[in-house]
Write an enzyme that holds these catalytic residues in place. Structure first.
Site, PDB file in Angstrom:
ATOM      1  N   LYS A 174       0.879  -1.174   0.000  1.00 54.94           N
ATOM      2  CA  LYS A 174       0.000   0.000   0.000  1.00 54.94           C
ATOM      3  C   LYS A 174       0.918   1.228   0.000  1.00 54.94           C
ATOM      4  O   LYS A 174       1.503   1.593   1.028  1.00 54.94           O
ATOM      5  CB  LYS A 174      -0.872  -0.023   1.263  1.00 54.94           C
ATOM      6  CG  LYS A 174      -2.177   0.750   1.187  1.00 54.94           C
ATOM      7  CD  LYS A 174      -2.087   2.214   0.864  1.00 54.94           C
ATOM      8  CE  LYS A 174      -1.722   3.096   2.023  1.00 54.94           C
ATOM      9  NZ  LYS A 174      -1.610   4.536   1.623  1.00 54.94           N
ATOM     10  N   GLU A 249      10.137   2.143  10.541  1.00 60.01           N
ATOM     11  CA  GLU A 249      11.164   3.136  10.204  1.00 60.01           C
ATOM     12  C   GLU A 249      10.455   4.476  10.235  1.00 60.01           C
ATOM     13  O   GLU A 249       9.664   4.797   9.345  1.00 60.01           O
ATOM     14  CB  GLU A 249      11.731   2.881   8.800  1.00 60.01           C
ATOM     15  CG  GLU A 249      12.380   1.518   8.628  1.00 60.01           C
ATOM     16  CD  GLU A 249      13.767   1.421   9.249  1.00 60.01           C
ATOM     17  OE1 GLU A 249      14.282   2.433   9.727  1.00 60.01           O
ATOM     18  OE2 GLU A 249      14.302   0.302   9.279  1.00 60.01           O
ATOM     19  N   CYS A 283      13.698  11.823   5.888  1.00 56.45           N
ATOM     20  CA  CYS A 283      13.738  11.416   7.293  1.00 56.45           C
ATOM     21  C   CYS A 283      15.106  11.734   7.874  1.00 56.45           C
ATOM     22  O   CYS A 283      15.244  11.925   9.078  1.00 56.45           O
ATOM     23  CB  CYS A 283      13.422   9.936   7.428  1.00 56.45           C
ATOM     24  SG  CYS A 283      14.356   8.923   6.300  1.00 56.45           S
ATOM     25  N   GLU A 384       9.583  16.908  14.801  1.00 58.19           N
ATOM     26  CA  GLU A 384       9.884  16.771  13.372  1.00 58.19           C
ATOM     27  C   GLU A 384       8.984  17.717  12.566  1.00 58.19           C
ATOM     28  O   GLU A 384       7.759  17.654  12.680  1.00 58.19           O
ATOM     29  CB  GLU A 384       9.657  15.326  12.908  1.00 58.19           C
ATOM     30  CG  GLU A 384      10.134  15.122  11.470  1.00 58.19           C
ATOM     31  CD  GLU A 384       9.866  13.724  10.926  1.00 58.19           C
ATOM     32  OE1 GLU A 384       8.743  13.219  11.103  1.00 58.19           O
ATOM     33  OE2 GLU A 384      10.783  13.151  10.298  1.00 58.19           O
TER      34      GLU A 384
HETATM   35  P1  NAP Z   1       2.482   8.813   7.233  1.00 50.85           P
HETATM   36  O1  NAP Z   1       1.451   9.855   7.201  1.00 50.85           O
HETATM   37  O2  NAP Z   1       2.729   8.109   8.512  1.00 50.85           O
HETATM   38  O3  NAP Z   1       2.098   7.750   6.099  1.00 50.85           O
HETATM   39  C1  NAP Z   1       2.906   6.641   5.792  1.00 50.85           C
HETATM   40  C2  NAP Z   1       2.047   5.579   5.140  1.00 50.85           C
HETATM   41  O4  NAP Z   1       1.106   5.080   6.091  1.00 50.85           O
HETATM   42  C3  NAP Z   1       1.212   6.084   3.970  1.00 50.85           C
HETATM   43  O5  NAP Z   1       1.117   5.100   2.993  1.00 50.85           O
HETATM   44  C4  NAP Z   1      -0.132   6.334   4.640  1.00 50.85           C
HETATM   45  O6  NAP Z   1      -1.217   6.384   3.747  1.00 50.85           O
HETATM   46  C5  NAP Z   1      -0.210   5.130   5.556  1.00 50.85           C
HETATM   47  N1  NAP Z   1      -1.178   5.255   6.653  1.00 50.85           N
HETATM   48  C6  NAP Z   1      -1.744   6.375   7.150  1.00 50.85           C
HETATM   49  N2  NAP Z   1      -2.619   6.056   8.136  1.00 50.85           N
HETATM   50  C7  NAP Z   1      -2.597   4.707   8.262  1.00 50.85           C
HETATM   51  C8  NAP Z   1      -3.277   3.786   9.106  1.00 50.85           C
HETATM   52  N3  NAP Z   1      -4.151   4.172  10.036  1.00 50.85           N
HETATM   53  N4  NAP Z   1      -3.016   2.465   8.946  1.00 50.85           N
HETATM   54  C9  NAP Z   1      -2.140   2.028   8.023  1.00 50.85           C
HETATM   55  N5  NAP Z   1      -1.472   2.869   7.182  1.00 50.85           N
HETATM   56  C10 NAP Z   1      -1.698   4.199   7.316  1.00 50.85           C
HETATM   57  O7  NAP Z   1       3.896   9.388   6.752  1.00 50.85           O
HETATM   58  P2  NAP Z   1       4.199  10.257   5.462  1.00 50.85           P
HETATM   59  O8  NAP Z   1       3.710  11.642   5.686  1.00 50.85           O
HETATM   60  O9  NAP Z   1       3.767   9.536   4.239  1.00 50.85           O
HETATM   61  O10 NAP Z   1       5.803  10.235   5.451  1.00 50.85           O
HETATM   62  C11 NAP Z   1       6.584  11.121   6.169  1.00 50.85           C
HETATM   63  C12 NAP Z   1       7.163  10.459   7.423  1.00 50.85           C
HETATM   64  O11 NAP Z   1       7.903   9.304   7.062  1.00 50.85           O
HETATM   65  C13 NAP Z   1       8.135  11.345   8.164  1.00 50.85           C
HETATM   66  O12 NAP Z   1       7.888  11.252   9.540  1.00 50.85           O
HETATM   67  C14 NAP Z   1       9.494  10.745   7.818  1.00 50.85           C
HETATM   68  O13 NAP Z   1      10.512  11.017   8.764  1.00 50.85           O
HETATM   69  C15 NAP Z   1       9.158   9.298   7.728  1.00 50.85           C
HETATM   70  N6  NAP Z   1      10.161   8.551   6.944  1.00 50.85           N
HETATM   71  C16 NAP Z   1      11.006   7.720   7.620  1.00 50.85           C
HETATM   72  C17 NAP Z   1      11.981   7.018   6.925  1.00 50.85           C
HETATM   73  C18 NAP Z   1      12.897   6.065   7.648  1.00 50.85           C
HETATM   74  O14 NAP Z   1      13.475   5.208   6.999  1.00 50.85           O
HETATM   75  N7  NAP Z   1      13.063   6.168   8.964  1.00 50.85           N
HETATM   76  C19 NAP Z   1      12.094   7.172   5.539  1.00 50.85           C
HETATM   77  C20 NAP Z   1      11.226   8.036   4.890  1.00 50.85           C
HETATM   78  C21 NAP Z   1      10.249   8.726   5.611  1.00 50.85           C
HETATM   79  P3  NAP Z   1      -1.678   7.835   3.169  1.00 50.85           P
HETATM   80  O15 NAP Z   1      -0.613   8.233   2.242  1.00 50.85           O
HETATM   81  O16 NAP Z   1      -2.967   7.585   2.542  1.00 50.85           O
HETATM   82  O17 NAP Z   1      -1.788   8.755   4.372  1.00 50.85           O
END
Ligand code: NAP
Length: 499
Positions: A174, A249, A283, A384
């Site tokens: 997904k 992650e 990130c 963040e």
């Molecule tokens: P996010 O809002 O947490 O979303 C991540 C994924 O989870 C998306 O596919 C999202 O779908 C899905 N999701 C949302 N709500 C969910 C739920 N209740 N159940 C299951 N899945 C759900 O994060 P983002 O805004 O896409 O990404 C930014 C974040 O990722 C930042 O905090 C960044 O630091 C982190 N990141 C970490 C790494 C690492 O390796 N540590 C690498 C890259 C990014 P939708 O898109 O539909 O909301």
């Protein structure tokens, strides 16, 4: 009519059962790029069912054969790097050179994991009893659910998909709702390379619907999630209740430490690249600079000046240094933190507002922002922001700088600029993050080493590369083969051997 993309389930491209769709936009221009299925639990169940049916055959396919398909995938990605990179810039917004790097990461991971197909090392150790063989092998987990963010829309999925597949798992992916077209184009390559139907399934849609259904599905044995701490925590709790493995992650609040003996020009280059590359939406982006007294003023002046001159625009234009933020909400969040910073008493050196001049008004642009006189406990220094916002914090010594670096609820990446080798080794020992750089910015990992973080950044697994990635996607199975022809009792019959 917008171009239509579909879910990929059991080797077929199909719409969501409900017929609902999501529109994908270019964050720099607002242009519509296409529509994808807004899937729900029914689509997820279909995909999981396909993955479960494909598992037996895939796990028994010899790993070198699985790897051969992955190598072919990597070769196709390499051949298509330019067009995929351009699509990545259009759907996600990062400037083209960075988008090409994002795609290259998938080539690297594909090649690395293709090699792993002829290794997948287990353990072979001596037994404590005669005529007995002791070893451990890696077993795949079964159906793995993969949930990914939009900021590295090709690289991050590749960190999960290639290792999970080479280990013999079958997958349901997904992707983020903001970058689903890239996901469809990525999966098409696996199809083209000959991956059997059902082994990799794609279900696009909203996180709270499609993502949640994937987490909850009883046949999904593991969730590999990259994204925010907020959602990661929610998923961890669900997985604990459901008794399934979860690899997280999550976010970062990464710092560059600049000491008095640092090369100031090099440090400034590292700060600008790490803080404002990908508009700060990495990130591993630098969002804190921790400086010692003698370099504080010169770093603040240089960084603010360079940041104010960065050219914003469409990432496809060669004149652009910094692209847009992913969407309106992301830009609003950065602005909210600018207001918070001012309210907390930090000094705004540059930026602090939306960029809306001319063509920029069509996209989600924010001016590269630098705050000085930030203290370690301010929200600006703790939370963040995930955008082009940088805080400068003063420290009186190396020990204090490291303490400030470690004093946040994230632990992904950190860097230190110093010309003293002893100091560098002290920092390597005491910095408590998953990744440490010496005389380089906080970004730029390579697939042959583990990627991940400490504290709130994760739950101890490492994806992104290095041998530990295999631990995330396999279960250890220890095997003892007794060829003595009699019953030998471990820990009991061993006594008679030494007496
Ligand atoms: P996010 O809002 O947490 O979303 C991540 C994924 O989870 C998306 O596919 C999202 O779908 C899905 N999701 C949302 N709500 C969910 C739920 N209740 N159940 C299951 N899945 C759900 O994060 P983002 O805004 O896409 O990404 C930014 C974040 O990722 C930042 O905090 C960044 O630091 C982190 N990141 C970490 C790494 C690492 O390796 N540590 C690498 C890259 C990014 P939708 O898109 O539909 O909301």
């Amino acid at each position: 009519m917008a171009r239509e993309f579909f879910n990929y389930i059991d080797g077929k491209w199909i719409p969501a059962q409900s017929g609902a769709t999501i529109v994908s936009h270019n964050p720099a221009t607002g242009e519509t790029l296409g529509v994808v299925p807004a899937s729900d639990a029914r689509d997820v169940a279909r995909a999981v069912d396909a993955a479960a049916r494909a598992f037996e055959k895939w796990r028994k396919t010899p790993a070198p054969h699985r790897a051969e398909i992955l190598r072919h995938v990597a070769e196709i990605i390499r051949a298509r790097k330019q067009s995929l990179g351009e699509l990545l810039t259009r759907e996600m917004g990062k400037v083209l050179p960075e988008a090409l790097g994002d795609v290259q990461e998938a080539v690297d991971m594909g090649m690395y994991m293709a090699g792993e197909g002829r290794r997948l090392n287990g353990l072979l150790v001596p037994s404590e009893l005669p005529n007995k063989w002791a070893m451990a092998v890696r077993d795949p987990l079964g159906v793995v659910g993969i949930i990914t963010p939009w900021n590295f829309p090709i690289a991050v999925p590749s960190w999960k998909i290639f290792p999970a597949l080479v280990c013999g798992n079958t997958l349901v992916w997904k992707p983020a709702e903001d970058t689903p077209i890239l996901a469809a184009e990525f999966v098409k390559i696996f199809e083209e390379a000959g991956l059997p139907p059902g082994v990799l399934n794609l279900v696009t849609g909203y996180g709270e619907l499609a993502g949640a259904a994937l987490v909850e599905h009883p046949q999904v044995k593991m969730i590999s999630f990259t994204g925010s701490n907020e959602i990661g925590k929610l998923i961890a709790v669900q997985c604990a209740q459901l008794g399934k493995r979860v690899s997280l992650e999550l976010g970062g609040k990464n710092a560059i430490i600049v000491l008095d003996d640092a090369d100031i020009d090099l440090a400034t280059d590292g700060i600008i690249w790490s803080a404002f590359g990908t508009s700060g939406q990495r990130c591993t982006a630098t969002s804190r600079v921790i400086v010692t007294p003698d370099v504080h003023k010169s770093i603040a002046e240089r960084v603010a000046e360079r940041a104010s001159k960065l050219r914003l625009g469409d990432g496809l234009l060669p004149t652009t240094d910094v692209g847009p933020l992913i969407n309106k909400a992301a830009a609003a969040k950065v602005h909210e933190y600018s207001e918070i910073g001012k309210g907390e008493g930090a000094t705004l050196l540059t930026g602090g507002d939306y960029a809306t001049e001319g063509e920029l008004a069509r996209g989600h642009f924010y001016k590269p922002t630098v705050f000085d006189q930030v203290t370690p406990t301010m929200r600006l220094a703790q939370e963040e922001i995930f955008g082009p916002s940088l805080s400068i914090i003063r420290a009186d010594s190396l020990a204090q700088a490291i303490q400030i670096n470690n004093g946040v609820n994230f632990g992904l990446s950190a860097s230190i600029f110093t010309s003293n080798v002893n100091t560098a080794f002290e920092a390597m020992r005491d910095i408590a993050t998953g990744i440490v750089y010496i005389n380089a910015g906080t970004i730029g990992s390579e697939v042959q080493l583990p990627f991940g973080g400490t504290r709130g950044t994760g739950n101890g697994h490492r994806e992104g590369g290095g041998p530990p990635v295999l631990d995330a996607f396999t279960e250890w199975k220890s095997i003892y083969v007794d060829y003595s022809g009699r019953l030998q009792r471990a820990q009991i019959d061993t006594d008679s051997l030494v007496s």
